[in-house]
Design an enzyme around this catalytic site. Structure first.
Site, PDB file in Angstrom:
ATOM      1  CG  HIS A 162      -1.973  -1.032   1.202  1.00  0.00           C
ATOM      2  ND1 HIS A 162      -3.055  -0.968   0.333  1.00  0.00           N
ATOM      3  CD2 HIS A 162      -2.071  -2.377   1.916  1.00  0.00           C
ATOM      4  CE1 HIS A 162      -3.750  -2.182   0.664  1.00  0.00           C
ATOM      5  NE2 HIS A 162      -3.204  -2.892   1.400  1.00  0.00           N
ATOM      6  CG  ASN A 188      -4.201  -9.740  -1.545  1.00  0.00           C
ATOM      7  OD1 ASN A 188      -4.952 -10.853  -1.421  1.00  0.00           O
ATOM      8  ND2 ASN A 188      -4.679  -8.652  -2.172  1.00  0.00           N
ATOM      9  CG  ASP A 192      -2.845  -5.601   5.405  1.00  0.00           C
ATOM     10  OD1 ASP A 192      -2.092  -4.263   5.264  1.00  0.00           O
ATOM     11  OD2 ASP A 192      -3.956  -5.780   5.271  1.00  0.00           O
ATOM     12  CD  GLU A 193      -5.283  -6.403   1.797  1.00  0.00           C
ATOM     13  OE1 GLU A 193      -6.063  -6.972   1.478  1.00  0.00           O
ATOM     14  OE2 GLU A 193      -4.944  -5.052   1.520  1.00  0.00           O
ATOM     15  CB  VAL A 194       3.234  -7.222   1.139  1.00  0.00           C
ATOM     16  CG1 VAL A 194       4.549  -6.950   0.311  1.00  0.00           C
ATOM     17  CG2 VAL A 194       3.318  -6.752   2.503  1.00  0.00           C
TER      18      VAL A 194
END
Length: 808
Positions: free
Chosen positions: A240, A797, A297-299
């Site tokens: 993000h 992700n 998160d969500e890399v």
């Protein structure tokens, strides 16, 4: 500024994590009637029938300058009643009592004065709020005593300030709401892919046009701490992070930036050096917060495998792969936070297993139970904050009712697709669950207050007092507290006539402020001595702004700002509205689902749908169906037309000279593919039974990407379909979520007895991006009754999203 004594109270409260579930039963000698409208309801309540009048207000009496700040909580309450507290003879006497726990207060009301003792300034603020809620409509107070403390130490709310910018005035509205319902932490999600809203002195290029200066943050921090609320900053890394990469690609991006503009280069030593500087600035800008949230998160890791800096870094630090690099990054980033004197918080996102150990002195904000489950985190020694998507997320049309929130408990987690009848995951009661937080994502500032005013108190009561009453009893109590805080923040009523979606009060973005022709605003001040000033350009109203004397007519896009004044001084907060003229209206016949505009799930039809466009204004309607913006020479609408394929419909009104009139209307419509195969409607077993959607969605024969079964990459995610008899299988088709840039790794196995399995498809190294047509795998024909799809990884992700699994 506060003295050190006051500054330390929220810090000590936060670090202690006092867990009081064993002693949180409510003791009361008073019936829970309409006169006792307290939210959250206190632990110990002893009131008498005797009433005292505070019709002349309440004045804080103390020699402690810091404690006099409680008057700032009291004055807005009485100002809306046309009462000045400056000459009041009725006193509130506050004091810090070191014998009390930091988060405990004791309120004693006699016929001559009010005594308020607490273990900290923050708890004095809680007691002051309780006192104000206790005042009835006749400005009377019951005498007696209240002793109160929270069940959980962390009671949070997060605002997404990157995808949707919030003016300082709007943030103050939310702080006031938090204070009123004893929410003690307001998390500011300052960075994401959209905006970078923190103004760094060391890296000024990072700041977006809409961002918070150090002066803004100082003002907000002070406003919050005076009301018992602590602001918690969040800088979201390493995913993000488009805000970093877009503005400073040479420092923060990969060598091939285009391959991944979303993620920090975790293999560049200079990135860690920059974060050390930036986190230091953030820590200084939020002096009262014991915490710093750094996302995590969500890399998205595409492009890392071919980046030279990444490859060198892997070798230097003896890391096996990019997944281990991600874990390594989290360790280094949290160490940097600790070096700044802050406690790091992360979103859940890393897997349980990994060579690089994520230290368990990091607090995890767990939002999805299928990731690294909350129970596993508790077992592994992590302190966690419950941020369960259901029911604590407030995002587009994923919003949960106050009743759903009230019937939840802090040890319960559900994903956004978990059916209501499914329990989800319920963790064992543990002092490792230190609190809960409501998350506001992608909500415009123009509806933030209205989205939260019914939801936040429901969560607050559940984490403040676990022995709370039924929802019906709670509903009666919250009506009065809601009306009071509304009047304190906005001491007027606003009536809007002419909105396109007058009945839709829960839109996805800002559809609730669309109008198709003319909008009329009628405003009534709360009391006669309140004057109203407004602007139509978004600027903050002052004493020389337009005075409201009659209904306001709006016929074009307008940034409306409204402020109440009393004795030439601002009263309450500034109301902001962004009204948009969208003259084209859609009427769609043939849909299988009725959704609000711009819903995530998309509007669906089976064979065909009929589109009717209309406008009450004169002009020509031009439209497109391929997601391009309509122009003056685009297709002219003349009559209803039929659509048989998925489209992204956009329409706009133009005058005779080809100039657009108002804004564009758009929405996406998806043809529901109906495909039968050997798996259709056959029994399904999954590895994940408590979260991630209805398993039957994966073989119902309906191909639509938003209806999928989900899981997370914990290393053991699978679905098994029983064909109910032995079949000859020649091919498979796998539909995973498609958006144009992600791929999924998976394998397929077959079995005759559900015990012995044969690998027939190996896409564990798949790099083909998911497409709407699905991924076809032909095989040498085999006999099988059971087929197993094992999901491994999604390149975007940790989520795994299976739309449909077919066999032929």
């Amino acid at each position: 500024m506060y003295s050190k004594k006051i500054i330390n109270y929220p810090l000590l409260l936060a670090i202690s994590f006092i867990f009081l579930f064993t002693s949180c039963g409510t003791k009361t000698t008073t019936n829970l009637n309409s006169d006792i409208s307290l939210v959250p309801f206190p632990k110990e309540l002893h009131l008498t029938p005797e009433k005292i009048s505070v019709k002349n207000g309440i004045q804080v009496k103390t020699t402690n300058t810091d404690l006099k700040l409680l008057q700032k909580i009291i004055d807005p309450f009485f100002s809306t009643k046309n009462i000045s507290t400056s000459t009041s003879s009725f006193s509130l006497i506050p004091s810090i009592n070191s014998a009390l726990e930091k988060d405990t207060y004791l309120l004693t009301i006699t016929n001559s004065q009010i005594n308020l003792e607490a273990g900290s300034y923050t708890s004095l603020a809680y007691g002051t709020t309780t006192l104000l809620q206790l005042i009835d409509e006749n400005n009377n107070l019951s005498t007696g005593s209240i002793k109160d403390f929270p069940s959980l130490a962390y009671r949070g709310l997060m605002l997404d300030l990157s995808r949707a910018w919030y003016d300082v005035s709007t943030v103050k509205q939310i702080i006031s709401l938090c204070s009123w319902y004893k929410i003690n932490y307001l998390q500011m999600h300052l960075t994401d892919d959209a905006l970078f809203t923190f103004q760094s002195d060391s890296y000024p290029k990072l700041a977006s046009k809409n961002s918070y200066s150090k002066k803004d943050l100082q003002e907000l921090n002070q406003f919050a701490i005076e009301r018992g609320v602590v602001l918690v900053p969040e800088i979201d890394v390493p995913g993000h992070s488009s805000g970093f990469v877009r503005t400073m690609p040479d420092l923060f991006g990969l060598k091939n930036v285009a391959s991944n503009p979303y993620t920090l280069n975790m293999g560049n030593e200079k990135v860690y050096q920059a974060l050390d500087v930036l986190f230091g600035e953030v820590a200084e800008a939020f002096p009262y917060s014991p915490y710093m949230h750094i996302g995590g998160d969500e890399v998205f890791t595409e492009g890392f495998e071919s980046d030279p800096l990444v490859q060198n870094y892997l070798k230097e630090h003896q890391l096996d792969n990019v997944e281990e690099l991600y874990r390594h990054f989290l360790v280094r980033a949290t160490d940097i936070v600790k070096s700044k004197g802050k406690q790091p918080i992360l979103w859940s996102g890393f897997e349980r297993e990994g060579k690089v150990k994520i230290p368990n002195d990091v607090i995890i904000m767990n939002w999805k139970p299928a990731d690294y489950s909350p129970q596993e985190m508790i077992d592994d020694g992590y302190s966690i904050i419950n941020a369960s998507w259901q029911p604590l997320y407030v995002v587009n049309n994923r919003k949960w009712s106050p009743e759903t929130i009230y019937n939840w408990n802090p040890f319960e987690w559900k994903g956004f697709q978990t059916p209501a009848e499914t329990k989800g995951l319920i963790a064992k009661k543990s002092d490792k669950v230190v609190g809960a937080s409501m998350e506001v994502w992608e909500q415009s500032q123009y509806k933030a207050f209205s989205s939260l005013i019914d939801r936040l108190p429901a969560m607050s009561e559940k984490i403040w007092n676990s022995s709370s009453t039924t929802f019906d009893v709670y509903s009666n109590r919250v009506k009065k507290t809601k009306a009071t805080i509304e009047n304190m923040v906005f001491p007027f009523t606003l009536d809007e006539k002419g909105l396109t979606f007058e009945k839709n009060k829960e839109p996805n973005f800002s559809e609730d402020m669309w109008f198709s022709n003319r909008l009329t605003l009628s405003i009534t001040p709360l009391t006669k001595d309140i004057s109203l000033r407004y602007t139509l350009d978004g600027s903050k109203p002052n004493n020389s702004s337009l005075a409201y004397t009659k209904p306001i007519e709006i016929t074009k896009n307008t940034q409306f700002s409204l402020q109440a004044f009393k004795n030439n001084k601002p009263l309450g907060q500034t109301l902001l509205k962004s009204y948009t003229l969208v003259p084209v209206e859609f009427k769609i016949d043939g849909l299988v689902n009725q959704l609000s505009p711009n819903s995530w799930e998309k509007h669906k039809f089976i064979d065909a749908m009929t589109v009717t466009l209309k406008s009450s204004l004169k002009g020509e309607i031009r439209y497109t169906t391929d997601n391009t913006t309509p122009k003056a020479n685009s297709k002219l609408y003349t009559k209803p037309f039929t659509i048989k394929n998925s489209i992204f419909l956009k329409a706009r009104l133009f005058d005779k000279k080809g100039n657009p009139i108002g804004g564009m209307r758009s929405d996406e419509y998806e043809r529901l593919q109906l495909e039968k195969s050997l798996t259709t409607n056959k029994p399904v077993t999954t590895s994940n039974k408590f979260e991630g959607g209805v398993p039957a969605l994966i073989n119902d024969g309906k191909i639509t990407r938003w209806d999928h079964w989900g899981a997370h990459t914990n290393g053991n995610n699978w679905v098994v379909i029983d064909l109910e008899k032995e079949q000859t299988v020649k091919a498979f088709k796998v539909y995973t979520f498609w958006d144009g840039y992600r791929y999924y790794e998976y394998t397929i196995e077959t079995s005759v007895d559900n015990k012995n399995w044969n690998l027939v498809v190996d896409r564990s190294k798949n790099r083909e991006k998911s497409v709407p047509e699905g991924q076809l795998d032909s095989i040498t024909p085999v006999k099988a009754r059971y087929i197993k799809l094992r999901l491994i990884r999604n390149s975007s992700n940790p989520g795994l999203h299976l739309v449909e699994f077919q066999a032929f």
